[in-house]
Design an enzyme around this catalytic site. Structure first.
Site, PDB file in Angstrom:
ATOM      1  CE1 TYR A 114       2.344   8.075   4.375  1.00 58.37           C
ATOM      2  CE2 TYR A 114       2.742   7.272   6.600  1.00 58.37           C
ATOM      3  CZ  TYR A 114       2.246   8.234   5.740  1.00 58.37           C
ATOM      4  OH  TYR A 114       1.647   9.354   6.255  1.00 58.37           O
TER       5      TYR A 114
ATOM      6  CG  PHE B 220      11.053  14.981   8.992  1.00 61.12           C
ATOM      7  CD1 PHE B 220      10.164  14.679   7.959  1.00 61.12           C
ATOM      8  CD2 PHE B 220      12.184  14.169   9.149  1.00 61.12           C
ATOM      9  CE1 PHE B 220      10.418  13.617   7.094  1.00 61.12           C
ATOM     10  CE2 PHE B 220      12.433  13.102   8.281  1.00 61.12           C
ATOM     11  CZ  PHE B 220      11.555  12.832   7.253  1.00 61.12           C
TER      12      PHE B 220
ATOM     13  CB  VAL C 200      -7.667  11.949   5.671  1.00 61.99           C
ATOM     14  CG1 VAL C 200      -9.113  11.924   5.193  1.00 61.99           C
ATOM     15  CG2 VAL C 200      -6.708  11.866   4.481  1.00 61.99           C
TER      16      VAL C 200
ATOM     17  N   GLY D 107     -10.090   6.939   0.042  1.00 65.49           N
ATOM     18  CA  GLY D 107      -9.070   7.077  -0.993  1.00 65.49           C
ATOM     19  C   GLY D 107      -8.405   8.447  -1.045  1.00 65.49           C
TER      20      GLY D 107
ATOM     21  CG  LEU E 292      -2.841   8.381   2.579  1.00 70.60           C
ATOM     22  CD1 LEU E 292      -2.050   9.614   2.977  1.00 70.60           C
ATOM     23  CD2 LEU E 292      -2.616   7.266   3.592  1.00 70.60           C
TER      24      LEU E 292
HETATM   25  C1  LIG Z   1      -3.785   7.652   7.961  1.00 69.10           C
HETATM   26  C2  LIG Z   1      -4.780   8.497   7.168  1.00 69.10           C
HETATM   27  C3  LIG Z   1      -4.049   9.691   6.553  1.00 69.10           C
HETATM   28  C4  LIG Z   1      -5.381   7.620   6.061  1.00 69.10           C
HETATM   29  O1  LIG Z   1      -6.176   8.419   5.182  1.00 69.10           O
HETATM   30  P1  LIG Z   1      -7.368   7.780   4.302  1.00 69.10           P
HETATM   31  O2  LIG Z   1      -7.827   8.840   3.359  1.00 69.10           O
HETATM   32  O3  LIG Z   1      -8.342   7.171   5.198  1.00 69.10           O
HETATM   33  O4  LIG Z   1      -6.592   6.652   3.493  1.00 69.10           O
HETATM   34  P2  LIG Z   1      -7.108   5.911   2.156  1.00 69.10           P
HETATM   35  O5  LIG Z   1      -8.606   5.869   2.152  1.00 69.10           O
HETATM   36  O6  LIG Z   1      -6.461   6.519   0.951  1.00 69.10           O
HETATM   37  O7  LIG Z   1      -6.493   4.473   2.424  1.00 69.10           O
HETATM   38  C5  LIG Z   1      -5.737   3.741   1.518  1.00 69.10           C
HETATM   39  C6  LIG Z   1      -5.573   2.345   2.048  1.00 69.10           C
HETATM   40  O8  LIG Z   1      -4.765   2.388   3.229  1.00 69.10           O
HETATM   41  C7  LIG Z   1      -5.440   1.768   4.314  1.00 69.10           C
HETATM   42  N1  LIG Z   1      -5.123   2.563   5.508  1.00 69.10           N
HETATM   43  C8  LIG Z   1      -4.912   3.882   5.551  1.00 69.10           C
HETATM   44  N2  LIG Z   1      -4.637   4.268   6.810  1.00 69.10           N
HETATM   45  C9  LIG Z   1      -4.674   3.156   7.558  1.00 69.10           C
HETATM   46  C10 LIG Z   1      -4.481   2.927   8.938  1.00 69.10           C
HETATM   47  N3  LIG Z   1      -4.194   3.946   9.783  1.00 69.10           N
HETATM   48  N4  LIG Z   1      -4.601   1.660   9.383  1.00 69.10           N
HETATM   49  C11 LIG Z   1      -4.883   0.647   8.529  1.00 69.10           C
HETATM   50  N5  LIG Z   1      -5.086   0.826   7.194  1.00 69.10           N
HETATM   51  C12 LIG Z   1      -4.994   2.071   6.731  1.00 69.10           C
HETATM   52  C13 LIG Z   1      -6.915   1.873   3.953  1.00 69.10           C
HETATM   53  O9  LIG Z   1      -7.681   0.904   4.614  1.00 69.10           O
HETATM   54  C14 LIG Z   1      -6.856   1.675   2.456  1.00 69.10           C
HETATM   55  O10 LIG Z   1      -6.715   0.294   2.182  1.00 69.10           O
HETATM   56  P3  LIG Z   1      -7.379  -0.378   0.892  1.00 69.10           P
HETATM   57  O11 LIG Z   1      -6.793   0.350  -0.295  1.00 69.10           O
HETATM   58  O12 LIG Z   1      -6.970  -1.797   1.002  1.00 69.10           O
HETATM   59  O13 LIG Z   1      -8.839  -0.124   1.040  1.00 69.10           O
HETATM   60  C15 LIG Z   1      -5.943   9.029   8.065  1.00 69.10           C
HETATM   61  O14 LIG Z   1      -6.588   7.930   8.650  1.00 69.10           O
HETATM   62  C16 LIG Z   1      -5.464   9.973   9.146  1.00 69.10           C
HETATM   63  O15 LIG Z   1      -5.409  11.175   8.922  1.00 69.10           O
HETATM   64  N6  LIG Z   1      -5.123   9.431  10.344  1.00 69.10           N
HETATM   65  C17 LIG Z   1      -4.690  10.242  11.472  1.00 69.10           C
HETATM   66  C18 LIG Z   1      -3.399  11.033  11.186  1.00 69.10           C
HETATM   67  C19 LIG Z   1      -2.266  10.151  10.694  1.00 69.10           C
HETATM   68  O16 LIG Z   1      -1.987   9.090  11.228  1.00 69.10           O
HETATM   69  N7  LIG Z   1      -1.566  10.628   9.659  1.00 69.10           N
HETATM   70  C20 LIG Z   1      -0.388   9.989   9.123  1.00 69.10           C
HETATM   71  C21 LIG Z   1       0.796  10.757   9.625  1.00 69.10           C
HETATM   72  S1  LIG Z   1       2.339   9.979   9.217  1.00 69.10           S
END
Ligand SMILES: CC(C)(COP(=O)(O)OP(=O)(O)OC[C@H]1O[C@@H](n2cnc3c(N)ncnc32)[C@H](O)[C@@H]1OP(=O)(O)O)[C@@H](O)C(=O)NCCC(=O)NCCS
Length: 406
Positions: free
Chosen positions: A123, A406, A84, A92, A94
């Protein structure tokens, strides 16, 4: 706010959706050609995009995998390129993408999903459980001795990368079909992911090398490795990176690693994504010197609990009743009776209370019920439940191993 999440419809959308995580990689995919190459393994309709108006601000993909599980294999959504944009995080998106993706995986009839997590906190809330451990080693050159002398039938040859696909794939497949956690690689996967050696990915090292180990004249193992040569004050201080080393059986494994361990002009042999039960631990004279570091490997989610549990093998002739709790996909919740050849819903009294993420942890055999009860993440409801469950889920497979992120 409800985000508009749907599969990508064309290469432009695909490129922008994978570009959400690509932003964190420093701007990938650089061009259409790179996007096209990535899409050769990930069909456009398996890539979900999150839209804010016309803008794509998030993406999540799922490779169509066949994953080895204890006693067989199962279709699996291989979750990848989840991201994201920093402008839209923690709203929200993700969560919306995970819901759309898991619904899609289920509709496609894939009973499980699996992924490598960039951060282990992300996850579990979506029902994924830590399913395998993954190790790294950094072995100093002076300690590379093996306990057994070289096998007289073992020979090794360096092969051109371009000519290695078929022989590598055959060995990989022999090991894959009996190793939970390994996924099937298509010819395109080998050609676009394992064998290419773009100079901008060498991180200061030399070219990617390939070697084959023959036992009695038959290919029995292979390795991909890269030499990072460096001398200081007349002494080698560089390292060799083992990108992948896979061998069929104990002698092939030992003799394949002997070549890597004995390589000159290095101070350290480094390897990553090794299984927790790697035979090398028992084959080396100085296993402590491997400096093994253990981390999380594959995360697994049972998307359809009934079909997922039916797809794997069980040991013995017992049965166990699991009270499954799945907050994100609630129709998986309820009581499941698991026995050899029969997994079904039941009203019988439950032996254990299990979150769907914990079920993902035991699914490939990486962890057992007992250790999760001792960790307080599974509850025993009837005396003897843990012993019954562990006897049933125990098979003679190796620990789960996924040799590739992957
Ligand atoms: C990780 C990522 C995809 C999260 O996306 P997002 O849209 O911010 O996630 P959401 O808003 O749907 O979060 C859902 C919940 O997860 C938590 N969460 C999500 N990512 C988190 C993280 N990296 N660390 C801690 N908490 C996290 C949020 O705080 C939220 O918690 P809540 O429901 O208690 O409020 C985004 O931060 C990102 O792109 N990070 C960099 C790339 C990455 O790490 N991708 C994953 C590859 S495996």
């Amino acid at each position: 706010m409800a985000w508009d999440v749907r599969p990508t419809a064309d290469l432009d959308e695909f490129k922008r959706a994978v570009g959400a995580i690509g932003h964190y990689f420093g701007g990938w995919p650089a061009d259409e050609e790179a996007a096209q190459r990535f899409s050769s393994n990930l069909p456009l309709e398996r890539m979900h995009a999150a839209f804010d108006g016309d803008r794509i601000v998030g993406g999540a993909g799922a490779f169509p995998f066949e994953l080895t599980v204890p006693g067989g294999s199962v279709r699996c959504g291989g979750v990848t390129v989840v991201g994201v944009l920093p402008t839209h995080r923690r709203r929200g998106i993700l969560t919306a993408m995970m819901r759309a993706q898991l619904d899609d995986i289920r509709e496609r009839g894939e009973p499980i999903a699996a992924l490598w997590a960039s951060e282990e906190v992300i996850y579990r809330r979506f029902g994924y459980g830590l399913a395998s451990l993954s190790c790294e080693m950094a072995l100093p050159s002076g300690y590379s001795a093996l306990r057994e002398p070289p096998d007289a039938q073992a020979t090794v040859r360096i092969v051109p990368l371009a000519e290695s696909k078929d022989v590598f794939a055959a060995i990989y497949d022999r090991v894959r079909v009996r190793t939970p956690g390994m996924f099937g690689r298509t010819a395109t996967w080998w050609e676009t992911r394992n064998l290419p050696d773009p100079p901008d990915r060498r991180q200061g090292g030399g070219e990617k090398n390939a070697l084959v180990l023959d036992l009695d004249g038959e290919p029995a193992g292979y390795a991909l490795y890269r030499i990072h040569m460096k001398f200081e004050s007349g002494t080698a201080v560089g390292h060799v990176d083992v990108i992948e080393a896979i061998a069929d059986g104990p002698v092939a494994t030992r003799e394949l690693w002997r070549v890597l361990l004995d390589m000159d002009w290095k101070a350290t042999l480094k390897a990553y994504m090794l299984p927790i039960d790697h035979p090398l631990v028992h084959q080396l004279t100085y296993p402590r010197r491997m400096q093994l570091r253990v981390g999380d490997g594959l995360w697994v989610r049972l998307v359809d609990v009934g079909s997922a549990l039916s797809a794997r093998a069980y040991g013995g002739d017992g049965a166990v009743v699991l009270e499954v709790e799945d907050a994100f996909l609630p129709d998986n919740s309820g009581r499941w009776r698991v026995a050899v050849g029969a997994v079904e819903r039941t009203d019988d009294e439950a032996d254990l209370a299990v979150g769907v993420d914990a079920l993902g942890s035991v699914y490939l055999g990486g962890f057992d019920f007992g250790e999760l009860v001792r960790a307080g993440v599974i509850r025993e409801l009837r005396e003897g439940g843990v012993a019954r469950a562990d006897a049933l889920f125990r098979t003679d497979d190796s620990k789960p191993w996924c040799p590739e992120i992957f």
